[in-house]
Design a protein around this motif. Structure first.
Motif, PDB file in Angstrom:
ATOM      1  N   LEU A 284     -24.399 -10.669   4.966  1.00 58.25           N
ATOM      2  CA  LEU A 284     -23.824  -9.755   3.981  1.00 58.25           C
ATOM      3  C   LEU A 284     -22.769  -8.856   4.620  1.00 58.25           C
ATOM      4  O   LEU A 284     -21.693  -8.634   4.052  1.00 58.25           O
ATOM      5  N   ALA A 285     -23.113  -8.347   5.811  1.00 56.32           N
ATOM      6  CA  ALA A 285     -22.154  -7.485   6.506  1.00 56.32           C
ATOM      7  C   ALA A 285     -20.896  -8.270   6.883  1.00 56.32           C
ATOM      8  O   ALA A 285     -19.770  -7.773   6.754  1.00 56.32           O
ATOM      9  N   GLN A 286     -21.098  -9.517   7.344  1.00 57.56           N
ATOM     10  CA  GLN A 286     -19.952 -10.349   7.701  1.00 57.56           C
ATOM     11  C   GLN A 286     -19.115 -10.675   6.477  1.00 57.56           C
ATOM     12  O   GLN A 286     -17.884 -10.657   6.527  1.00 57.56           O
ATOM     13  N   SER A 287     -19.814 -10.980   5.366  1.00 60.62           N
ATOM     14  CA  SER A 287     -19.093 -11.262   4.128  1.00 60.62           C
ATOM     15  C   SER A 287     -18.288 -10.050   3.669  1.00 60.62           C
ATOM     16  O   SER A 287     -17.131 -10.173   3.243  1.00 60.62           O
ATOM     17  N   GLU A 288     -18.898  -8.876   3.765  1.00 58.78           N
ATOM     18  CA  GLU A 288     -18.200  -7.649   3.392  1.00 58.78           C
ATOM     19  C   GLU A 288     -17.008  -7.406   4.311  1.00 58.78           C
ATOM     20  O   GLU A 288     -15.927  -7.000   3.866  1.00 58.78           O
ATOM     21  N   ARG A 289     -17.211  -7.693   5.608  1.00 60.19           N
ATOM     22  CA  ARG A 289     -16.109  -7.517   6.566  1.00 60.19           C
ATOM     23  C   ARG A 289     -14.970  -8.485   6.263  1.00 60.19           C
ATOM     24  O   ARG A 289     -13.797  -8.110   6.287  1.00 60.19           O
ATOM     25  N   PHE A 290     -15.345  -9.756   5.965  1.00 60.98           N
ATOM     26  CA  PHE A 290     -14.318 -10.743   5.625  1.00 60.98           C
ATOM     27  C   PHE A 290     -13.567 -10.332   4.369  1.00 60.98           C
ATOM     28  O   PHE A 290     -12.344 -10.501   4.285  1.00 60.98           O
ATOM     29  N   LYS A 291     -14.289  -9.793   3.385  1.00 56.78           N
ATOM     30  CA  LYS A 291     -13.639  -9.377   2.150  1.00 56.78           C
ATOM     31  C   LYS A 291     -12.666  -8.244   2.413  1.00 56.78           C
ATOM     32  O   LYS A 291     -11.538  -8.249   1.905  1.00 56.78           O
ATOM     33  N   ASN A 292     -13.090  -7.287   3.236  1.00 54.28           N
ATOM     34  CA  ASN A 292     -12.208  -6.165   3.563  1.00 54.28           C
ATOM     35  C   ASN A 292     -10.990  -6.634   4.354  1.00 54.28           C
ATOM     36  O   ASN A 292      -9.863  -6.180   4.114  1.00 54.28           O
ATOM     37  N   GLU A 293     -11.211  -7.558   5.302  1.00 53.79           N
ATOM     38  CA  GLU A 293     -10.094  -8.090   6.079  1.00 53.79           C
ATOM     39  C   GLU A 293      -9.137  -8.867   5.179  1.00 53.79           C
ATOM     40  O   GLU A 293      -7.916  -8.809   5.360  1.00 53.79           O
ATOM     41  N   LYS A 294      -9.695  -9.601   4.198  1.00 49.89           N
ATOM     42  CA  LYS A 294      -8.855 -10.349   3.255  1.00 49.89           C
ATOM     43  C   LYS A 294      -7.993  -9.385   2.444  1.00 49.89           C
ATOM     44  O   LYS A 294      -6.792  -9.619   2.240  1.00 49.89           O
ATOM     45  N   LEU A 295      -8.609  -8.300   1.966  1.00 45.41           N
ATOM     46  CA  LEU A 295      -7.857  -7.316   1.189  1.00 45.41           C
ATOM     47  C   LEU A 295      -6.770  -6.667   2.042  1.00 45.41           C
ATOM     48  O   LEU A 295      -5.637  -6.465   1.584  1.00 45.41           O
ATOM     49  N   GLU A 296      -7.113  -6.338   3.294  1.00 45.80           N
ATOM     50  CA  GLU A 296      -6.120  -5.751   4.186  1.00 45.80           C
ATOM     51  C   GLU A 296      -4.978  -6.732   4.454  1.00 45.80           C
ATOM     52  O   GLU A 296      -3.804  -6.345   4.473  1.00 45.80           O
ATOM     53  N   PHE A 297      -5.335  -8.013   4.669  1.00 44.91           N
ATOM     54  CA  PHE A 297      -4.313  -9.027   4.919  1.00 44.91           C
ATOM     55  C   PHE A 297      -3.410  -9.193   3.702  1.00 44.91           C
ATOM     56  O   PHE A 297      -2.174  -9.244   3.828  1.00 44.91           O
ATOM     57  N   GLU A 298      -4.021  -9.257   2.512  1.00 50.71           N
ATOM     58  CA  GLU A 298      -3.226  -9.411   1.289  1.00 50.71           C
ATOM     59  C   GLU A 298      -2.325  -8.195   1.076  1.00 50.71           C
ATOM     60  O   GLU A 298      -1.167  -8.337   0.661  1.00 50.71           O
ATOM     61  N   SER A 299      -2.845  -7.009   1.358  1.00 54.32           N
ATOM     62  CA  SER A 299      -2.031  -5.802   1.204  1.00 54.32           C
ATOM     63  C   SER A 299      -0.849  -5.812   2.169  1.00 54.32           C
ATOM     64  O   SER A 299       0.277  -5.467   1.802  1.00 54.32           O
ATOM     65  N   ALA A 300      -1.120  -6.223   3.417  1.00 54.20           N
ATOM     66  CA  ALA A 300      -0.046  -6.273   4.410  1.00 54.20           C
ATOM     67  C   ALA A 300       1.006  -7.308   4.022  1.00 54.20           C
ATOM     68  O   ALA A 300       2.213  -7.057   4.104  1.00 54.20           O
ATOM     69  N   ILE A 301       0.539  -8.485   3.584  1.00 56.10           N
ATOM     70  CA  ILE A 301       1.474  -9.536   3.180  1.00 56.10           C
ATOM     71  C   ILE A 301       2.282  -9.095   1.975  1.00 56.10           C
ATOM     72  O   ILE A 301       3.500  -9.315   1.895  1.00 56.10           O
ATOM     73  N   TYR A 302       1.618  -8.462   1.003  1.00 57.78           N
ATOM     74  CA  TYR A 302       2.324  -8.001  -0.194  1.00 57.78           C
ATOM     75  C   TYR A 302       3.379  -6.961   0.164  1.00 57.78           C
ATOM     76  O   TYR A 302       4.490  -6.975  -0.369  1.00 57.78           O
ATOM     77  N   ALA A 303       3.011  -6.054   1.093  1.00 60.85           N
ATOM     78  CA  ALA A 303       3.968  -5.026   1.508  1.00 60.85           C
ATOM     79  C   ALA A 303       5.181  -5.665   2.187  1.00 60.85           C
ATOM     80  O   ALA A 303       6.329  -5.295   1.931  1.00 60.85           O
ATOM     81  N   LYS A 304       4.932  -6.663   3.047  1.00 66.04           N
ATOM     82  CA  LYS A 304       6.046  -7.343   3.711  1.00 66.04           C
ATOM     83  C   LYS A 304       6.889  -8.101   2.696  1.00 66.04           C
ATOM     84  O   LYS A 304       8.118  -8.077   2.744  1.00 66.04           O
ATOM     85  N   PHE A 305       6.216  -8.807   1.775  1.00 64.42           N
ATOM     86  CA  PHE A 305       6.948  -9.568   0.751  1.00 64.42           C
ATOM     87  C   PHE A 305       7.778  -8.643  -0.119  1.00 64.42           C
ATOM     88  O   PHE A 305       8.927  -8.953  -0.467  1.00 64.42           O
ATOM     89  N   LEU A 306       7.186  -7.489  -0.469  1.00 65.84           N
ATOM     90  CA  LEU A 306       7.917  -6.534  -1.297  1.00 65.84           C
ATOM     91  C   LEU A 306       9.144  -6.008  -0.561  1.00 65.84           C
ATOM     92  O   LEU A 306      10.218  -5.850  -1.145  1.00 65.84           O
ATOM     93  N   GLY A 307       8.986  -5.759   0.744  1.00 64.85           N
ATOM     94  CA  GLY A 307      10.127  -5.299   1.523  1.00 64.85           C
ATOM     95  C   GLY A 307      11.222  -6.346   1.582  1.00 64.85           C
ATOM     96  O   GLY A 307      12.412  -6.035   1.418  1.00 64.85           O
ATOM     97  N   VAL A 308      10.831  -7.605   1.813  1.00 68.26           N
ATOM     98  CA  VAL A 308      11.826  -8.687   1.847  1.00 68.26           C
ATOM     99  C   VAL A 308      12.481  -8.854   0.493  1.00 68.26           C
ATOM    100  O   VAL A 308      13.698  -9.034   0.379  1.00 68.26           O
ATOM    101  N   LEU A 309      11.668  -8.789  -0.579  1.00 72.08           N
ATOM    102  CA  LEU A 309      12.209  -8.939  -1.928  1.00 72.08           C
ATOM    103  C   LEU A 309      13.214  -7.840  -2.246  1.00 72.08           C
ATOM    104  O   LEU A 309      14.297  -8.101  -2.796  1.00 72.08           O
TER     105      LEU A 309
END
Length: 240
Positions: free
Chosen positions: A140-165
Motif C-alpha cells: 500500500l505504501a509503495q502503491s501510494e508512493r508510485f501514485k505520488n511519483e506519477k502525479l509529480e512526473f505528470e505535473s513536471a511533464i505538463y509544466a515542460k509541455f506548457l512552457g514549450v507550447l
C-alpha cells in the motif's frame, strides 16, 4: 480492552542461539511466550504481580507495562539482556535500563511450557501473519508512493509541455507578424511600381503628341505659301 502483540528475536550475550519472545500486552498485565526453537517457556504476569512491581519502582501500572513492552518489543541498544537458568527447569528473563543516571534491572521468572510445540507454532503463526500484514502495508505504501511519483512526473511533464507550447505560440505569433509586415511592404512596393509605370506611360504619350503636332505646323505654313505664289502670278498677268 486494547491488546497489543510483539515478537522479538533477542540476541543474548554469550548464548549460542537467539531466543524469540512473543509478548501480549494488556492494560494492566501481560503474557510472554519464549522459545529457543527446541524448548519453550511461559510468563503470565498477573495484574497483582504487575501492580506490586510498579509500586516497587514507584511507577503507574500503565507506565510499567509500556516500558516493559518497549524493551521486550524491540531490542534496545545499550541494554543488557539475560536469559539464565533457574530452579525446576525455569528461566529468568532480565534486561537493564537507565533511569535518572542509575542502571536498573528488571527480572521475570518464566516456567516451562506444558506444550513445548505449541509455543513455537504460535510464534511462527504470528510472524507469518505479521509478515503478511507488513507486506500488505508495504504494498500500500509503495502503491501510494508510485501514485505520488506519477502525479509529480505528470505535473513536471505538463509544466515542460506548457512552457514549450507557450514558446511555440510566441514564435508563431512573431512569424505571423513578420509575414504580415512583409505582405504590407509587398503591397506598398507593388503600388509604387504601378504608380511609376503610369508616370512613365504619361511621359511617353506627351512626346508622341509633340511629334505629331509638328508636321501639322509645316503643312499649315505650306498651305499658306501657295496663295502667295498665286497672287504673285496674277499680278504678272495684269501687266501684259
Amino acid at each position: 480492552m486494547e491488546t497489543r502483540q510483539t515478537c522479538l528475536k533477542l540476541e543474548i550475550p554469550h548464548a549460542t542461539d537467539p531466543i524469540f519472545v512473543k509478548g501480549t500486552w494488556f492494560q494492566s498485565h501481560f503474557d510472554l511466550s519464549i522459545t529457543d526453537g527446541l524448548n519453550a517457556w511461559l510468563c503470565n504476569a498477573s495484574e497483582e504481580q504487575v501492580k506490586d512491581r510498579a509500586a516497587l519502582w514507584d511507577q503507574p501500572v500503565t507506565e510499567y507495562i509500556k516500558l516493559a513492552e518497549r524493551y521486550l518489543g524491540f531490542q534496545q541498544p545499550g541494554c543488557v539482556y539475560g536469559f539464565t537458568d533457574a530452579a525446576d527447569g525455569c528461566k529468568r528473563l532480565s534486561w537493564t535500563f537507565e533511569k535518572e543516571g542509575t542502571k536498573l534491572e528488571w527480572r521475570w521468572k518464566c516456567g516451562p511450557a506444558p506444550n513445548s510445540k505449541k509455543v513455537p507454532a504460535g510464534i511462527l503463526d504470528f510472524l507469518m501473519d505479521a509478515n503478511i500484514r507488513l507486506s500488505a502495508e508495504k504494498c500500500l505504501a509503495q502503491s501510494e508512493r508510485f501514485k505520488n511519483e506519477k502525479l509529480e512526473f505528470e505535473s513536471a511533464i505538463y509544466a515542460k509541455f506548457l512552457g514549450v507550447l507557450n514558446s511555440k505560440k510566441s514564435k508563431l505569433r512573431e512569424l505571423q507578424d513578420k509575414l504580415s509586415k512583409q505582405a504590407v511592404m509587398g503591397d506598398l512596393q507593388q503600388e509604387e511600381e504601378e504608380s511609376t509605370d503610369e508616370t512613365e506611360s504619361f511621359d511617353e504619350g506627351t512626346d508622341d503628341d509633340k511629334s505629331e503636332e509638328e508636321p501639322a505646323k509645316d503643312i499649315t505654313s505650306t498651305s499658306i505659301g501657295v496663295p502667295a505664289s498665286r497672287a504673285r502670278g496674277r499680278k504678272r498677268i495684269s501687266r501684259k
